[in-house]
Design an enzyme around this catalytic site. Structure first.
Site, PDB file in Angstrom:
ATOM      1  N   GLU A  47      37.146 -65.996  71.918  1.00 35.10           N
ATOM      2  CA  GLU A  47      35.882 -66.255  71.229  1.00 35.10           C
ATOM      3  C   GLU A  47      35.522 -67.737  71.338  1.00 35.10           C
ATOM      4  O   GLU A  47      36.389 -68.602  71.270  1.00 35.10           O
ATOM      5  CB  GLU A  47      36.033 -65.876  69.754  1.00 35.10           C
ATOM      6  CG  GLU A  47      34.814 -66.152  68.885  1.00 35.10           C
ATOM      7  CD  GLU A  47      35.072 -65.869  67.410  1.00 35.10           C
ATOM      8  OE1 GLU A  47      34.089 -65.689  66.673  1.00 35.10           O
ATOM      9  OE2 GLU A  47      36.259 -65.838  67.001  1.00 35.10           O
ATOM     10  N   LYS A 112      27.696 -61.072  67.727  1.00 27.75           N
ATOM     11  CA  LYS A 112      28.685 -60.728  66.702  1.00 27.75           C
ATOM     12  C   LYS A 112      28.015 -60.141  65.469  1.00 27.75           C
ATOM     13  O   LYS A 112      27.121 -60.750  64.872  1.00 27.75           O
ATOM     14  CB  LYS A 112      29.480 -61.979  66.324  1.00 27.75           C
ATOM     15  CG  LYS A 112      30.665 -61.740  65.383  1.00 27.75           C
ATOM     16  CD  LYS A 112      31.403 -63.054  65.167  1.00 27.75           C
ATOM     17  CE  LYS A 112      32.652 -62.879  64.309  1.00 27.75           C
ATOM     18  NZ  LYS A 112      33.336 -64.185  64.113  1.00 27.75           N
ATOM     19  N   CYS A 146      36.203 -60.963  67.098  1.00 24.70           N
ATOM     20  CA  CYS A 146      37.043 -61.445  65.994  1.00 24.70           C
ATOM     21  C   CYS A 146      36.949 -60.628  64.699  1.00 24.70           C
ATOM     22  O   CYS A 146      37.547 -59.554  64.597  1.00 24.70           O
ATOM     23  CB  CYS A 146      36.737 -62.917  65.747  1.00 24.70           C
ATOM     24  SG  CYS A 146      38.099 -63.817  64.938  1.00 24.70           S
TER      25      CYS A 146
END
Length: 261
Positions: A47, A112, A146
């Site tokens: 990331e 995200k 994540c």
């Protein structure tokens, strides 16, 4: 060649990152990836691999900016798909955007969904709303970022819509146990391979990262575990093994049906 005989060579890139320095990070990665030329199908970077997990708009790039162009160049050079997330500023604001670069020069993106509020990510970045499943060499691949790993509904493999889930991360060492367990849980419950690529080192906020990048089978077995050192490791995934297990253990047929509102 039948689909059942296809394999996918996946390379996990676990590395330290230079804080807020795209030029330094791209430079060191370019050198590290050279030995993969012609030898892999899919390269997974961490990331925010150009900056670390920074909440600053510093070095945020426009869509298809320099770091995206660097990814496209590497995909062409290595003859493989390469993916990782970047700080991008577009018309809706700052986003943590995962870019998938293909050898033909095309890209696909995923923003995200789950922003890490304990790190105040939700105050700097805009949340994504759309999942991405892309196809490469007849594999269907779903990338996530994540904190998404903690939310099984978002990762849910509806009607076996993907074969491999990928989580790119800056996941701190203090919560390594959760990372290890959740990667296995996502693989088992979704009847899919799961790859998790995390960074190592200490970031600009003093947070330590212990890596533990891993490749997990659909049964929850660790196929690759990189520990806490810088490393690039490749593994060839078997589509035949995945299909055989899904046919003999079709737990997805008993999944609960629901819709997100």
């Amino acid at each position: 060649m039948s689909l059942s005989s296809l394999s996918l060579r996946v390379s996990l890139v676990q590395t330290d990152l230079v804080w807020d320095s795209p030029i330094s990070n791209c430079g060191q990665l370019e050198e590290q990836l050279t030995h993969l030329i012609g030898k892999t199908d899919l390269i997974i970077l961490p990331e925010m691999f150009t900056t670390g997990f920074s909440m600053s708009a510093l070095h945020a790039e426009i869509p298809q900016g320099p770091s995206t162009q660097w990814m496209i160049m590497q995909a062409k050079r290595i003859h493989a798909v390469i993916l990782g997330s970047l700080k991008i500023k577009d018309k809706k604001g700052l986003v943590n955007r995962l870019v998938v670069a293909f050898p033909d020069g095309s890209i696909q993106t995923y923003d995200k969904k789950h922003l890490f509020r304990m790190g105040l990510e939700h105050e700097s970045y805009q949340s994504g709303t759309e999942k991405l499943v892309f196809s490469y060499k007849n594999w269907r691949i779903a990338p996530f970022i994540c904190y998404d790993l903690r939310f099984p509904v978002w990762s849910r493999n509806v009607d076996l819509g993907y074969d491999l889930a990928i989580y790119v991360a800056n996941w701190p060492a203090a919560r390594s146990q959760a990372w290890d367990v959740l990667l296995k849980a996502r693989a088992i419950e979704n009847l899919a391979f799961v790859a998790g690529v995390n960074r190592i080192g200490i970031d600009g906020n003093g947070l330590e990262y212990a890596g533990h990048s891993a490749l997990i089978s659909f049964k929850g077995d660790e196929l690759v575990q990189l520990g806490s050192e810088a490393n690039i490791q490749q593994y060839s995934l078997s589509f035949d093994d995945l299909t055989t297990f899904r046919n003999t253990f079709p737990a997805h047929l008993d999944a609960d049906a629901f819709e997100l509102i």
